[in-house]
Design a protein around this motif. Sequence first.
Motif, PDB file in Angstrom:
ATOM      1  N   ARG A 116       5.282  12.562 -12.014  1.00 17.37           N
ATOM      2  CA  ARG A 116       6.523  11.813 -11.767  1.00 17.37           C
ATOM      3  C   ARG A 116       6.219  10.353 -11.487  1.00 17.37           C
ATOM      4  O   ARG A 116       5.080   9.965 -11.268  1.00 17.37           O
ATOM      5  CB  ARG A 116       7.264  12.440 -10.565  1.00 17.37           C
ATOM      6  N   GLN A 117       7.289   9.590 -11.489  1.00 22.04           N
ATOM      7  CA  GLN A 117       7.180   8.171 -11.117  1.00 22.04           C
ATOM      8  C   GLN A 117       8.539   7.716 -10.597  1.00 22.04           C
ATOM      9  O   GLN A 117       9.519   8.433 -10.779  1.00 22.04           O
ATOM     10  CB  GLN A 117       6.775   7.334 -12.327  1.00 22.04           C
ATOM     11  N   ILE A 118       8.580   6.572  -9.947  1.00 20.08           N
ATOM     12  CA  ILE A 118       9.879   6.025  -9.527  1.00 20.08           C
ATOM     13  C   ILE A 118      10.632   5.566 -10.786  1.00 20.08           C
ATOM     14  O   ILE A 118      10.143   4.740 -11.555  1.00 20.08           O
ATOM     15  CB  ILE A 118       9.677   4.836  -8.550  1.00 20.08           C
ATOM     16  N   ASP A 119      11.818   6.160 -11.005  1.00 18.23           N
ATOM     17  CA  ASP A 119      12.596   5.819 -12.201  1.00 18.23           C
ATOM     18  C   ASP A 119      13.449   4.573 -11.987  1.00 18.23           C
ATOM     19  O   ASP A 119      13.621   3.768 -12.895  1.00 18.23           O
ATOM     20  CB  ASP A 119      13.508   6.999 -12.575  1.00 18.23           C
ATOM     21  N   PHE A 120      14.007   4.474 -10.787  1.00 12.55           N
ATOM     22  CA  PHE A 120      14.829   3.298 -10.474  1.00 12.55           C
ATOM     23  C   PHE A 120      14.474   2.808  -9.079  1.00 12.55           C
ATOM     24  O   PHE A 120      14.347   3.613  -8.159  1.00 12.55           O
ATOM     25  CB  PHE A 120      16.325   3.661 -10.404  1.00 12.55           C
ATOM     26  N   VAL A 121      14.362   1.495  -8.959  1.00 11.21           N
ATOM     27  CA  VAL A 121      14.355   0.876  -7.628  1.00 11.21           C
ATOM     28  C   VAL A 121      15.682   0.138  -7.506  1.00 11.21           C
ATOM     29  O   VAL A 121      16.001  -0.717  -8.339  1.00 11.21           O
ATOM     30  CB  VAL A 121      13.189  -0.118  -7.454  1.00 11.21           C
ATOM     31  N   LEU A 122      16.479   0.518  -6.517  1.00  9.32           N
ATOM     32  CA  LEU A 122      17.745  -0.174  -6.292  1.00  9.32           C
ATOM     33  C   LEU A 122      17.547  -1.135  -5.126  1.00  9.32           C
ATOM     34  O   LEU A 122      17.246  -0.708  -4.002  1.00  9.32           O
ATOM     35  CB  LEU A 122      18.858   0.827  -5.968  1.00  9.32           C
ATOM     36  N   PHE A 123      17.681  -2.416  -5.424  1.00  5.53           N
ATOM     37  CA  PHE A 123      17.507  -3.429  -4.387  1.00  5.53           C
ATOM     38  C   PHE A 123      18.880  -3.834  -3.854  1.00  5.53           C
ATOM     39  O   PHE A 123      19.704  -4.377  -4.582  1.00  5.53           O
ATOM     40  CB  PHE A 123      16.765  -4.651  -4.946  1.00  5.53           C
ATOM     41  N   PRO A 157       0.816  -1.228   0.000  1.00  6.75           N
ATOM     42  CA  PRO A 157       0.000   0.000   0.000  1.00  6.75           C
ATOM     43  C   PRO A 157       0.848   1.277   0.000  1.00  6.75           C
ATOM     44  O   PRO A 157       0.461   2.288  -0.597  1.00  6.75           O
ATOM     45  CB  PRO A 157      -0.829  -0.112   1.291  1.00  6.75           C
ATOM     46  N   GLN A 158       2.016   1.244   0.643  1.00  8.08           N
ATOM     47  CA  GLN A 158       2.895   2.431   0.605  1.00  8.08           C
ATOM     48  C   GLN A 158       3.438   2.642  -0.812  1.00  8.08           C
ATOM     49  O   GLN A 158       3.557   3.783  -1.280  1.00  8.08           O
ATOM     50  CB  GLN A 158       4.061   2.289   1.582  1.00  8.08           C
ATOM     51  N   ALA A 159       3.758   1.552  -1.510  1.00  8.09           N
ATOM     52  CA  ALA A 159       4.248   1.674  -2.895  1.00  8.09           C
ATOM     53  C   ALA A 159       3.153   2.293  -3.765  1.00  8.09           C
ATOM     54  O   ALA A 159       3.410   3.200  -4.576  1.00  8.09           O
ATOM     55  CB  ALA A 159       4.650   0.301  -3.436  1.00  8.09           C
ATOM     56  N   GLU A 160       1.936   1.834  -3.579  1.00  9.10           N
ATOM     57  CA  GLU A 160       0.811   2.374  -4.360  1.00  9.10           C
ATOM     58  C   GLU A 160       0.605   3.848  -4.027  1.00  9.10           C
ATOM     59  O   GLU A 160       0.432   4.682  -4.913  1.00  9.10           O
ATOM     60  CB  GLU A 160      -0.466   1.574  -4.057  1.00  9.10           C
ATOM     61  N   GLY A 161       0.651   4.158  -2.716  1.00 10.01           N
ATOM     62  CA  GLY A 161       0.423   5.538  -2.275  1.00 10.01           C
ATOM     63  C   GLY A 161       1.499   6.479  -2.792  1.00 10.01           C
ATOM     64  O   GLY A 161       1.196   7.586  -3.258  1.00 10.01           O
ATOM     65  N   LEU A 162       2.760   6.046  -2.727  1.00  9.14           N
ATOM     66  CA  LEU A 162       3.845   6.901  -3.232  1.00  9.14           C
ATOM     67  C   LEU A 162       3.667   7.124  -4.731  1.00  9.14           C
ATOM     68  O   LEU A 162       3.860   8.240  -5.226  1.00  9.14           O
ATOM     69  CB  LEU A 162       5.211   6.269  -2.943  1.00  9.14           C
ATOM     70  N   GLY A 163       3.274   6.068  -5.443  1.00  9.75           N
ATOM     71  CA  GLY A 163       3.041   6.196  -6.897  1.00  9.75           C
ATOM     72  C   GLY A 163       1.979   7.246  -7.190  1.00  9.75           C
ATOM     73  O   GLY A 163       2.147   8.092  -8.079  1.00  9.75           O
ATOM     74  N   THR A 164       0.914   7.235  -6.408  1.00 11.35           N
ATOM     75  CA  THR A 164      -0.176   8.202  -6.607  1.00 11.35           C
ATOM     76  C   THR A 164       0.312   9.625  -6.323  1.00 11.35           C
ATOM     77  O   THR A 164       0.025  10.553  -7.084  1.00 11.35           O
ATOM     78  CB  THR A 164      -1.365   7.860  -5.671  1.00 11.35           C
ATOM     79  N   LEU A 165       1.073   9.774  -5.218  1.00 13.89           N
ATOM     80  CA  LEU A 165       1.562  11.115  -4.862  1.00 13.89           C
ATOM     81  C   LEU A 165       2.504  11.662  -5.935  1.00 13.89           C
ATOM     82  O   LEU A 165       2.412  12.836  -6.313  1.00 13.89           O
ATOM     83  CB  LEU A 165       2.289  11.081  -3.513  1.00 13.89           C
ATOM     84  N   LEU A 166       3.400  10.822  -6.437  1.00 12.79           N
ATOM     85  CA  LEU A 166       4.331  11.285  -7.474  1.00 12.79           C
ATOM     86  C   LEU A 166       3.578  11.615  -8.761  1.00 12.79           C
ATOM     87  O   LEU A 166       3.899  12.603  -9.438  1.00 12.79           O
ATOM     88  CB  LEU A 166       5.400  10.210  -7.745  1.00 12.79           C
ATOM     89  N   ALA A 167       2.583  10.808  -9.068  1.00 13.50           N
ATOM     90  CA  ALA A 167       1.828  11.018 -10.316  1.00 13.50           C
ATOM     91  C   ALA A 167       1.124  12.379 -10.313  1.00 13.50           C
ATOM     92  O   ALA A 167       0.910  12.976 -11.378  1.00 13.50           O
ATOM     93  CB  ALA A 167       0.819   9.891 -10.509  1.00 13.50           C
ATOM     94  N   GLU A 168       0.818  12.881  -9.114  1.00  7.51           N
ATOM     95  CA  GLU A 168       0.161  14.201  -9.027  1.00  7.51           C
ATOM     96  C   GLU A 168       1.038  15.284  -9.652  1.00  7.51           C
ATOM     97  O   GLU A 168       0.538  16.313 -10.086  1.00  7.51           O
ATOM     98  CB  GLU A 168      -0.140  14.563  -7.556  1.00  7.51           C
ATOM     99  N   SER A 169       2.378  15.068  -9.639  1.00 11.25           N
ATOM    100  CA  SER A 169       3.229  16.051 -10.322  1.00 11.25           C
ATOM    101  C   SER A 169       3.926  15.427 -11.536  1.00 11.25           C
ATOM    102  O   SER A 169       5.036  15.823 -11.891  1.00 11.25           O
ATOM    103  CB  SER A 169       4.211  16.710  -9.349  1.00 11.25           C
TER     104      SER A 169
END
Length: 187
Positions: A105-112, A91-103
Amino acid sequence: MDILLLGPPGAGKGTQGAILATRLGIPKFATGDLLRDAVRRGTALGQEAKAVMEAGHLVSDDIILGVVREELAKPEAGLGVVFDGVVRTVPQAEGLGTLLAESGRQIDFVLFFDVTDEEILERLAKRRAVEQRADDDPDAIRNRLSAYRDLTRPVLDWYEARGVVHSIHAIGSIDAIAARVREVVGA
Ligand code: AMP
């Protein structure tokens, strides 16, 4: 550029995130640091989070997404952020995606940050001796590792389905690992 660091506690996200953020000239945001600061200052947020953190459990998604929203509203976050330990549940991943999309943006890289369990236990024991973090005691470590396995590990699959995950072999010197990160991010 928005970059998310994922990996178990003690994987080196904080150290490498700071190096990466400096190199890219964007802020690093760590919910763990923000929460520890709130606990130290005794704010309402700190009072709410203290016991949960000290036991090594996860703070609620609502609280986390609230602080992420505030962080993203800051002008210095406008060009991108290195998110360190900010997403620990789907749910945090989904929420962050929504917040970034408001401007737009999106997560460009996930570094594991990939490390073995033995290495993690060794690093956390050393960190406990140096930093005296309440949540580096054996019971809390057990809870943090099980929160990671049960709730955070599925976040990796969630981002993998979106094709943005890059695995970093996170054992070796700080410089060697920073070089691996640089190779992936290309800057
Ligand atoms: P860290 O410094 O990243 O290891 O975080 C320390 C503690 O803060 C964690 O064990 C959790 O209790 C809490 N925390 C930090 N970030 C999050 C998050 N994104 N979701 C839930 N809890 C968090």
